[in-house]
Design a protein around this motif. Structure first.
Motif, PDB file in Angstrom:
ATOM      1  N   ASP A  69      -9.630   8.152  57.479  1.00 46.87           N
ATOM      2  CA  ASP A  69      -8.845   8.212  56.252  1.00 46.87           C
ATOM      3  C   ASP A  69      -7.409   7.790  56.549  1.00 46.87           C
ATOM      4  O   ASP A  69      -6.629   8.565  57.091  1.00 46.87           O
ATOM      5  CB  ASP A  69      -8.883   9.637  55.676  1.00 46.87           C
ATOM      6  CG  ASP A  69      -8.363   9.693  54.238  1.00 46.87           C
ATOM      7  OD1 ASP A  69      -7.779   8.689  53.777  1.00 46.87           O
ATOM      8  OD2 ASP A  69      -8.544  10.745  53.589  1.00 46.87           O
ATOM      9  N   GLU A  70      -7.077   6.572  56.196  1.00 39.14           N
ATOM     10  CA  GLU A  70      -5.751   5.995  56.432  1.00 39.14           C
ATOM     11  C   GLU A  70      -5.253   6.237  57.859  1.00 39.14           C
ATOM     12  O   GLU A  70      -4.177   6.819  58.055  1.00 39.14           O
ATOM     13  CB  GLU A  70      -4.748   6.542  55.401  1.00 39.14           C
ATOM     14  CG  GLU A  70      -5.153   6.156  53.991  1.00 39.14           C
ATOM     15  CD  GLU A  70      -4.012   6.344  52.976  1.00 39.14           C
ATOM     16  OE1 GLU A  70      -2.849   6.272  53.394  1.00 39.14           O
ATOM     17  OE2 GLU A  70      -4.318   6.534  51.789  1.00 39.14           O
ATOM     18  N   THR A  76      -9.899   9.823  49.223  1.00 39.83           N
ATOM     19  CA  THR A  76     -10.010  10.999  50.095  1.00 39.83           C
ATOM     20  C   THR A  76     -11.041  11.979  49.541  1.00 39.83           C
ATOM     21  O   THR A  76     -11.833  12.558  50.293  1.00 39.83           O
ATOM     22  CB  THR A  76      -8.635  11.684  50.246  1.00 39.83           C
ATOM     23  OG1 THR A  76      -7.745  10.770  50.892  1.00 39.83           O
ATOM     24  CG2 THR A  76      -8.730  12.957  51.060  1.00 39.83           C
ATOM     25  N   GLN A 133      -6.478  12.410  56.541  1.00 40.05           N
ATOM     26  CA  GLN A 133      -5.374  11.529  56.176  1.00 40.05           C
ATOM     27  C   GLN A 133      -4.075  11.986  56.830  1.00 40.05           C
ATOM     28  O   GLN A 133      -3.359  11.186  57.419  1.00 40.05           O
ATOM     29  CB  GLN A 133      -5.233  11.516  54.654  1.00 40.05           C
ATOM     30  CG  GLN A 133      -4.150  10.578  54.165  1.00 40.05           C
ATOM     31  CD  GLN A 133      -4.206  10.398  52.647  1.00 40.05           C
ATOM     32  OE1 GLN A 133      -5.183  10.759  51.993  1.00 40.05           O
ATOM     33  NE2 GLN A 133      -3.159   9.838  52.100  1.00 40.05           N
TER      34      GLN A 133
HETATM   35 MG   LIG Z   1      -6.099   9.815  50.251  1.00 37.80          MG
END
Ligand SMILES: [Mg+2]
Ligand SMILES: Nc1ncnc2c1ncn2[C@@H]1O[C@H](COP(=O)(O)OP(=O)(O)O)[C@@H](O)[C@H]1O
Lengths: 261, 333
Positions: free
Chosen positions: A176-177, A56, A99
């Motif tokens: 991000d994820e 991240t 995220q």
């Molecule tokens: Mg992360």
């Protein structure tokens, strides 16, 4: 814009995104150290690594939110962006998601997307309406357009975050994820959405813990550990690498199993 | 159908507001009543403008009341000390205040949170210091007395008993239209987005500092005009306008009325100005009563007085039908 981009794309053309030995420390902790990689148009590069590996933070450095790299260079479409204000980076065509799924909770779904079109692409009037309609339709949010964004489910909020990004027609999407917290059918839906964005001409940078998704759609995978890049290569090669298995996949017999298949 | 009713309601409220605005100056003719009315209208302008930056944008901009004060001093100094014609001082005040507002906010917004409050509040202190050190021009702690009557195309507002009242009303109406328009535009949405999630907002192309500086500059325009009107109406410019107590009074108007509504602070400005005056006989106890009311409002009605409006069940039902409820499909997916 995208037509011009694809005409320019020939073998040996400069990469869309070039990250050259960027680093960032928080006190004594080197959250990201000497990471380099490059991405061409329509590439899908997956990023894996254990929690706290610096994935991240790497995204934060590339997009200038909320901090810049301590060292290194980031070049996007031939322009240095490692000291550029984040709103300008978005306007250049580099869009990211967060995220933790986020929205402007006090605004409606439509207003969330419309802000992206207004400030990211400078659209107004009918052109803005058309772009917003198309983005909402694409992410299956048209029916909820007048609802407050806070009323969406987790996947609804994630789709809204994508809609406000793709409404400007970005050249690079950094996710991000995106699949965390989703059901299996939602992950499948997300996968086809991501591949669709790539087919529209976007390059994708994908951080993901759900390894079947990551290894399934990435052309190349990069693994990070302790802020450093361990390896980068085709998914099959990376999955077999002993350092990767030790650092990351070792504990995940289920994941290792999925990759072997 | 539903849309028609909303529309009829809106037109009806506009008619009522205009009717009250037209009649009020004719009814409230006594010196005290009129003073109170004009004062509460000017405070309503200042408080509702502050709501754009404090409520919508979430900026701790404690320079706002100073914009009002600077407006009154520019009017007084320009007309009394430099013989500037009494319409030009209005323009001069707007220009000076917008410039000061832009400069101070551009500097202050390099900082965050509590530091923004500190730097912007420092402007207020700086004004007081300037007033005290340049006595020849500013009149020092006494202030400037004898600010000439406002004159527009040869018409002196003081020559007609209701003129200032109407002028203040016109300012409030125009300011409210402008603030509501700004707040509901994409500009206003971008302020709310920055307030609620700055990192996400800038990642969608919204320039944080620019939007906030523009919001402060926009809100300072009607505020500076209110300051001018205040000086011309009361014939004085007094350093009291930079006092901490006026800032707290106006702040409580924003919070009690309901931050992020524009209308709420207007209602609260009128209620609190009239309320504190109505309790005049009680002396200083009235401030304690007002303080208790403020605490109670914020405790039990965190959305402020204006949120009562949305709590009325009939209105809430109508709202609910206008906005489709979360779809079953979305909930089950
Ligand atoms: Mg992360
Ligand atoms: N703003 C910050 N301040 C201090 N430490 C941070 C900050 N952001 C991240 N870190 C630290 O940097 C390391 C990498 O974090 P992160 O990039 O979030 O990892 P990942 O996304 O790979 O799980 C972690 O140890 C984290 O605690």
């Amino acid at each position: 814009m995208s037509m011009q981009g694809s005409r320019m794309q020939t073998t040996g053309s400069p990469p869309l995104l070039e990250v050259a030995s960027v680093g960032k420390s928080f006190g004594a902790l080197a959250a990201v150290a000497d990471v380099s990689f490059a991405l061409r148009e329509r590439d899908i590069l997956g990023i894996a690594g254990p929690n706290g590996a610096g994935k991240t933070t790497l995204f934060n450095l590339i997009t200038g939110t909320p901090f810049f790299p301590d060292s290194g260079r980031v070049t996007f479409r031939g322009t240095r962006i490692d000291r550029m204000a984040p709103h300008r980076i978005f306007r250049l065509g580099l869009a990211r998601t967060f995220q933790k799924e986020a929205s402007f909770a006090n605004l409606t779904v439509e207003q969330n997307v419309s802000l992206g079109a207004t400030y990211g692409a400078g659209l107004s009037g009918r052109a803005r309406e058309r772009a917003v309609d198309a983005a909402l339709e694409r992410l299956d949010l048209s029916a909820m357009r007048r609802q407050p964004a806070s009323s969406l489910t987790v996947y609804g909020t994630k789709r809204l975050m994508l809609a406000s990004a793709i409404v400007v027609g970005p050249k690079l999407l950094m996710l991000d994820e995106p699949a965390s917290g989703l059901t299996a059918s939602e992950v499948a839906d997300l996968q086809s959405l991501i591949l669709g964005f790539r087919d529209d001409g976007m390059a994708i940078l994908l951080i993901e813990h759900i390894l079947p998704l990551l290894f399934g759609i990435s052309e190349r995978v990069m693994v990070m550990d302790f802020g450093r890049k361990l390896i980068e290569g085709p998914p099959s090669e990376v999955a077999r690498d002993q350092r990767v298995i030790d650092a990351y996949l070792g504990g995940q017999s289920e994941a290792a199993h999925a990759l072997a298949g | 159908m539903k849309k028609d009713w909303t529309r009829i309601g809106r037109i009806a409220s506009i008619v009522v507001v205009l009717a009250v605005a037209a009649v009020a100056p004719l009814v409230l003719t006594g010196g005290v009543a009129q003073n109170l009315a004009v004062l509460s209208i000017l405070y309503a302008v200042v408080a509702s403008n502050w709501d754009l930056t404090l409520g919508y944008a979430g900026i701790f901009n404690f320079a706002h009341v100073a914009f009002f004060g600077i407006g009154s001093y520019v009017a007084a100094i320009a007309t009394l000390q430099f013989g500037v014609p009494v319409w030009l001082d209005l323009i001069l005040a707007v220009v000076v205040v917008v410039a000061v507002g832009g400069l101070v906010s551009a500097l202050a917004l390099r900082l965050r949170g509590i530091y923004v409050a500190l730097v912007t509040f420092a402007l207020t202190q700086l004004c007081v210091a300037l007033i005290n050190s340049a006595k020849d021009i500013t009149g020092g702690p006494v202030g400037l007395i004898g600010v000439p009557d406002l004159e527009i195309r040869g018409f002196e507002l003081g020559s007609e008993p209701h003129a200032y009242f109407y002028a203040a009303e016109v300012l409030l109406i125009l300011s409210t239209i402008a603030m509501r328009w700004l707040a509901t535009s994409h500009f206003g949405l971008s302020l709310v987005a920055l307030r609620d999630y700055e990192a996400y907002a800038v990642a969608r192309g919204i320039p944080a500092r620019r939007q906030r500086v523009l919001a402060i500059m926009a809100s300072s325009i009607p505020t500076s005009l209110a300051g001018c009107l205040y000086a011309h109406y009361l014939i004085v410019a007094s350093p009291d306008v930079f006092s901490f107590s006026l800032t707290t009074l106006l702040l409580s108007m924003v919070l009690v009325g309901g931050a992020g509504t524009i209308y709420g602070p207007i209602v609260a400005a009128i209620v609190l100005t009239v309320g504190t005056e109505g309790l005049h006989q009680l002396g200083n106890i009235r401030y304690m009563i007002v303080a208790v009311l403020i605490v109670l409002t914020l405790r039990f009605l965190p959305g402020g007085l204006w949120s009562l409006w949305t709590l009325v069940p009939a209105i809430r039902r109508r709202r609910a039908t206008r906005v489709p409820s979360p779809l079953a499909e979305e909930a089950s997916s």
